[in-house]
Scaffold this active site. Structure first.
Site, PDB file in Angstrom:
ATOM      1  N   THR A  68      -8.424   2.598 -20.349  1.00 28.83           N
ATOM      2  CA  THR A  68      -7.847   1.597 -19.448  1.00 28.83           C
ATOM      3  C   THR A  68      -8.846   0.896 -18.541  1.00 28.83           C
ATOM      4  O   THR A  68      -8.433   0.041 -17.759  1.00 28.83           O
ATOM      5  CB  THR A  68      -6.783   2.221 -18.517  1.00 28.83           C
ATOM      6  OG1 THR A  68      -7.432   3.206 -17.708  1.00 28.83           O
ATOM      7  CG2 THR A  68      -5.647   2.842 -19.276  1.00 28.83           C
TER       8      THR A  68
ATOM      9  N   LYS B  99       0.901  15.503 -10.187  1.00 34.12           N
ATOM     10  CA  LYS B  99       1.570  15.123 -11.434  1.00 34.12           C
ATOM     11  C   LYS B  99       2.549  16.200 -11.921  1.00 34.12           C
ATOM     12  O   LYS B  99       3.548  15.877 -12.566  1.00 34.12           O
ATOM     13  CB  LYS B  99       0.525  14.798 -12.512  1.00 34.12           C
ATOM     14  CG  LYS B  99      -0.265  13.517 -12.230  1.00 34.12           C
ATOM     15  CD  LYS B  99       0.601  12.264 -12.347  1.00 34.12           C
ATOM     16  CE  LYS B  99      -0.184  10.983 -12.168  1.00 34.12           C
ATOM     17  NZ  LYS B  99       0.623   9.761 -12.321  1.00 34.12           N
TER      18      LYS B  99
ATOM     19  N   LYS C  24      14.239   7.081  -3.938  1.00 29.68           N
ATOM     20  CA  LYS C  24      15.303   7.174  -2.934  1.00 29.68           C
ATOM     21  C   LYS C  24      15.914   5.798  -2.651  1.00 29.68           C
ATOM     22  O   LYS C  24      17.130   5.620  -2.732  1.00 29.68           O
ATOM     23  CB  LYS C  24      14.725   7.773  -1.642  1.00 29.68           C
ATOM     24  CG  LYS C  24      15.673   7.731  -0.456  1.00 29.68           C
ATOM     25  CD  LYS C  24      15.078   8.438   0.752  1.00 29.68           C
ATOM     26  CE  LYS C  24      15.991   8.264   1.954  1.00 29.68           C
ATOM     27  NZ  LYS C  24      15.564   9.096   3.093  1.00 29.68           N
TER      28      LYS C  24
ATOM     29  N   TYR D  86      -4.861  15.969  -8.280  1.00 32.92           N
ATOM     30  CA  TYR D  86      -4.197  15.137  -9.297  1.00 32.92           C
ATOM     31  C   TYR D  86      -3.151  15.965 -10.056  1.00 32.92           C
ATOM     32  O   TYR D  86      -2.002  15.553 -10.221  1.00 32.92           O
ATOM     33  CB  TYR D  86      -5.252  14.570 -10.245  1.00 32.92           C
ATOM     34  CG  TYR D  86      -4.724  13.595 -11.275  1.00 32.92           C
ATOM     35  CD1 TYR D  86      -4.166  12.382 -10.889  1.00 32.92           C
ATOM     36  CD2 TYR D  86      -4.792  13.885 -12.639  1.00 32.92           C
ATOM     37  CE1 TYR D  86      -3.687  11.477 -11.846  1.00 32.92           C
ATOM     38  CE2 TYR D  86      -4.326  12.983 -13.593  1.00 32.92           C
ATOM     39  CZ  TYR D  86      -3.767  11.790 -13.196  1.00 32.92           C
ATOM     40  OH  TYR D  86      -3.303  10.895 -14.133  1.00 32.92           O
TER      41      TYR D  86
ATOM     42  N   ASN E 246       4.265   3.746 -11.466  1.00 29.55           N
ATOM     43  CA  ASN E 246       3.049   3.842 -12.275  1.00 29.55           C
ATOM     44  C   ASN E 246       1.778   4.028 -11.438  1.00 29.55           C
ATOM     45  O   ASN E 246       0.807   4.618 -11.910  1.00 29.55           O
ATOM     46  CB  ASN E 246       2.919   2.570 -13.130  1.00 29.55           C
ATOM     47  CG  ASN E 246       1.545   2.421 -13.730  1.00 29.55           C
ATOM     48  OD1 ASN E 246       1.181   3.141 -14.658  1.00 29.55           O
ATOM     49  ND2 ASN E 246       0.739   1.508 -13.184  1.00 29.55           N
TER      50      ASN E 246
ATOM     51  N   ASP F 213       0.862  -1.191   0.000  1.00 29.56           N
ATOM     52  CA  ASP F 213       0.000   0.000   0.000  1.00 29.56           C
ATOM     53  C   ASP F 213       0.892   1.233   0.000  1.00 29.56           C
ATOM     54  O   ASP F 213       1.505   1.574   1.017  1.00 29.56           O
ATOM     55  CB  ASP F 213      -0.912  -0.015   1.235  1.00 29.56           C
ATOM     56  CG  ASP F 213      -1.866   1.170   1.248  1.00 29.56           C
ATOM     57  OD1 ASP F 213      -1.693   2.098   0.414  1.00 29.56           O
ATOM     58  OD2 ASP F 213      -2.773   1.180   2.098  1.00 29.56           O
TER      59      ASP F 213
HETATM   60  N1  LIG Z   1      -5.951   6.125 -17.550  1.00 32.05           N
HETATM   61  C1  LIG Z   1      -5.717   7.311 -18.061  1.00 32.05           C
HETATM   62  O1  LIG Z   1      -6.526   7.878 -18.807  1.00 32.05           O
HETATM   63  C2  LIG Z   1      -4.407   8.017 -17.749  1.00 32.05           C
HETATM   64  C3  LIG Z   1      -4.145   9.255 -18.367  1.00 32.05           C
HETATM   65  C4  LIG Z   1      -2.969   9.928 -18.064  1.00 32.05           C
HETATM   66  C5  LIG Z   1      -2.076   9.364 -17.167  1.00 32.05           C
HETATM   67  N2  LIG Z   1      -2.359   8.181 -16.589  1.00 32.05           N
HETATM   68  C6  LIG Z   1      -1.388   7.661 -15.615  1.00 32.05           C
HETATM   69  O2  LIG Z   1      -1.019   6.335 -15.969  1.00 32.05           O
HETATM   70  C7  LIG Z   1      -0.791   5.572 -14.783  1.00 32.05           C
HETATM   71  C8  LIG Z   1      -1.618   4.314 -14.841  1.00 32.05           C
HETATM   72  O3  LIG Z   1      -2.954   4.623 -15.144  1.00 32.05           O
HETATM   73  P1  LIG Z   1      -4.090   3.502 -15.114  1.00 32.05           P
HETATM   74  O4  LIG Z   1      -5.312   4.096 -15.701  1.00 32.05           O
HETATM   75  O5  LIG Z   1      -3.515   2.254 -15.630  1.00 32.05           O
HETATM   76  O6  LIG Z   1      -4.194   3.431 -13.516  1.00 32.05           O
HETATM   77  P2  LIG Z   1      -5.270   3.096 -12.386  1.00 32.05           P
HETATM   78  O7  LIG Z   1      -6.116   4.278 -12.079  1.00 32.05           O
HETATM   79  O8  LIG Z   1      -5.916   1.809 -12.698  1.00 32.05           O
HETATM   80  O9  LIG Z   1      -4.269   2.943 -11.159  1.00 32.05           O
HETATM   81  C9  LIG Z   1      -3.022   2.290 -11.277  1.00 32.05           C
HETATM   82  C10 LIG Z   1      -2.817   1.315 -10.175  1.00 32.05           C
HETATM   83  O10 LIG Z   1      -2.515   2.010  -8.966  1.00 32.05           O
HETATM   84  C11 LIG Z   1      -2.937   1.165  -7.925  1.00 32.05           C
HETATM   85  N3  LIG Z   1      -3.086   1.834  -6.630  1.00 32.05           N
HETATM   86  C12 LIG Z   1      -4.111   2.630  -6.205  1.00 32.05           C
HETATM   87  N4  LIG Z   1      -3.918   2.952  -4.914  1.00 32.05           N
HETATM   88  C13 LIG Z   1      -2.767   2.347  -4.519  1.00 32.05           C
HETATM   89  C14 LIG Z   1      -2.060   2.267  -3.280  1.00 32.05           C
HETATM   90  N5  LIG Z   1      -2.517   2.891  -2.182  1.00 32.05           N
HETATM   91  N6  LIG Z   1      -0.923   1.542  -3.222  1.00 32.05           N
HETATM   92  C15 LIG Z   1      -0.466   0.877  -4.324  1.00 32.05           C
HETATM   93  N7  LIG Z   1      -1.081   0.908  -5.522  1.00 32.05           N
HETATM   94  C16 LIG Z   1      -2.223   1.637  -5.610  1.00 32.05           C
HETATM   95  C17 LIG Z   1      -4.273   0.642  -8.417  1.00 32.05           C
HETATM   96  O11 LIG Z   1      -4.677  -0.522  -7.696  1.00 32.05           O
HETATM   97  C18 LIG Z   1      -4.018   0.392  -9.898  1.00 32.05           C
HETATM   98  O12 LIG Z   1      -3.643  -0.941 -10.172  1.00 32.05           O
HETATM   99  C19 LIG Z   1      -1.143   6.477 -13.610  1.00 32.05           C
HETATM  100  O13 LIG Z   1       0.032   7.008 -13.050  1.00 32.05           O
HETATM  101  C20 LIG Z   1      -1.967   7.561 -14.233  1.00 32.05           C
HETATM  102  O14 LIG Z   1      -1.882   8.782 -13.531  1.00 32.05           O
HETATM  103  C21 LIG Z   1      -3.495   7.483 -16.851  1.00 32.05           C
END
Ligand SMILES: NC(=O)c1ccc[n+]([C@@H]2O[C@H](COP(=O)([O-])OP(=O)(O)OC[C@H]3O[C@@H](n4cnc5c(N)ncnc54)[C@H](O)[C@@H]3O)[C@@H](O)[C@H]2O)c1
Length: 283
Positions: free
Chosen positions: A210, A179, A142, A175, A106, A79
């Protein structure tokens, strides 16, 4: 291709059925790397309906896919909102495979509760976004960075940013702030780690198809009397119309950029934030 043969890559947030983390783990495995995948164990209420219907088993499903590609794959549940778990994640990855050569930050906080004007944004939501999207990235950098320096064989860190790393949209204060800050961290870490031949870059996707969980989309679907999948399909179709290349991005589009930045052919690229967005933003 065996660009990454003999390397070990750690990918966070890798459990989603159509997510960037899974696509990246598979792409890096196809390039020859052994993989550590990590995610948080989520309650059913926090999973996208598509995953529930498909009986998707998060990291266990991804592990089987990586192994089917002939690579080794180790699962670490973590987590990232709990800062103390981040060094443990790095330690467990290293104790399993002996090293980390590639770190892909990610994971992100589940979106939706943040989608309000800044005047309505709950401080706890703000902190959660900063904890998962930024502080965990700092801590992973780190501790993985220290291990890479100790080993003396260079390395690559790739942070997954967003179009929100470069411009804001309404109702995205937490967000967007997380970012944008990730890009500052990417640049500073790139300078600190450059003497050790460790590159640090970001990939900034535009909107992707996604199936990720969004509490906002769940609420909107309920209010409009449609399923979450139907609402999502509309969002995706509308978004695609505004993308110059004529389609919405896929996780695999991002994964290929990550694999490039993780491999030896990009060894002179560091501190960059590369867009993968079909032409929606140029800086
Ligand atoms: N999906 C989009 O449209 C989009 C657009 C721009 C950027 N992104 C970036 O791409 C990356 C992946 O996006 P996605 O849509 O595959 O992601 P997502 O929203 O499905 O989240 C990625 C993963 O983070 C995990 N997560 C959430 N809380 C957590 C915690 N406390 N500890 C550990 N893991 C945790 C989730 O379980 C998930 O598997 C992200 O960094 C996102 O910001 C996504």
């Amino acid at each position: 291709m065996d660009n990454l043969s003999g390397k070990v890559a750690l990918v966070t947030g890798a459990g989603g059925m159509r997510g960037v983390g899974r696509a990246t783990a598979l792409e890096l495995a196809r390039e020859g790397a052994d993989i550590v995948i990590s995610d948080v164990k989520r309650a059913a209420a926090d999973l996208p309906p598509q995953e529930l219907k498909a009986g998707w088993r998060s990291l266990e499903s991804v592990q089987a896919e990586v192994q089917a590609l002939g690579r080794r794959c180790h699962v670490v549940w973590c987590d990232l909102s709990a800062a103390a778990q981040v060094p443990q994640l790095i330690e467990q990855a290293i104790s399993h495979f002996g090293a980390i050569d590639i770190l892909v930050n990610n994971a992100r906080a589940i979106i939706g509760r943040d989608k309000v004007p800044v005047t309505e944004l709950d401080e706890a939501v703000w902190r959660r976004f900063l904890d998962i999207n930024l502080t965990a990235v700092f801590l992973a950098t780190k501790f993985a960075g220290r291990a890479m320096i100790r080993r003396g064989q260079g390395g690559a860190i790739v942070n997954i940013g967003s179009e929100n790393s470069k411009r804001a949209y309404p109702c995205t204060a937490a967000y967007t702030a997380s970012k944008f800050a990730m890009i500052g961290l990417t640049q500073a870490a790139a300078l600190d780690l450059a003497p050790h031949r460790i590159t640090v870059n970001a990939v900034c996707p535009g909107m992707l198809d996604t199936d990720r969980m969004s509490y906002w989309e769940q609420d909107q679907a309920r209010q409009q009397g449609v399923t979450q999948e139907e609402f999502r399909a509309r969002v995706v179709a509308d978004a695609a119309k505004a993308i110059p290349l004529g389609r919405i991005g896929e996780s695999e589009d991002v994964a290929r950029a990550v694999a490039f930045l993780a491999g030896g052919k990009s060894g002179f690229i560091t501190g960059q934030a590369i867009n993968v967005n079909g032409g929606t933003l140029f800086h």
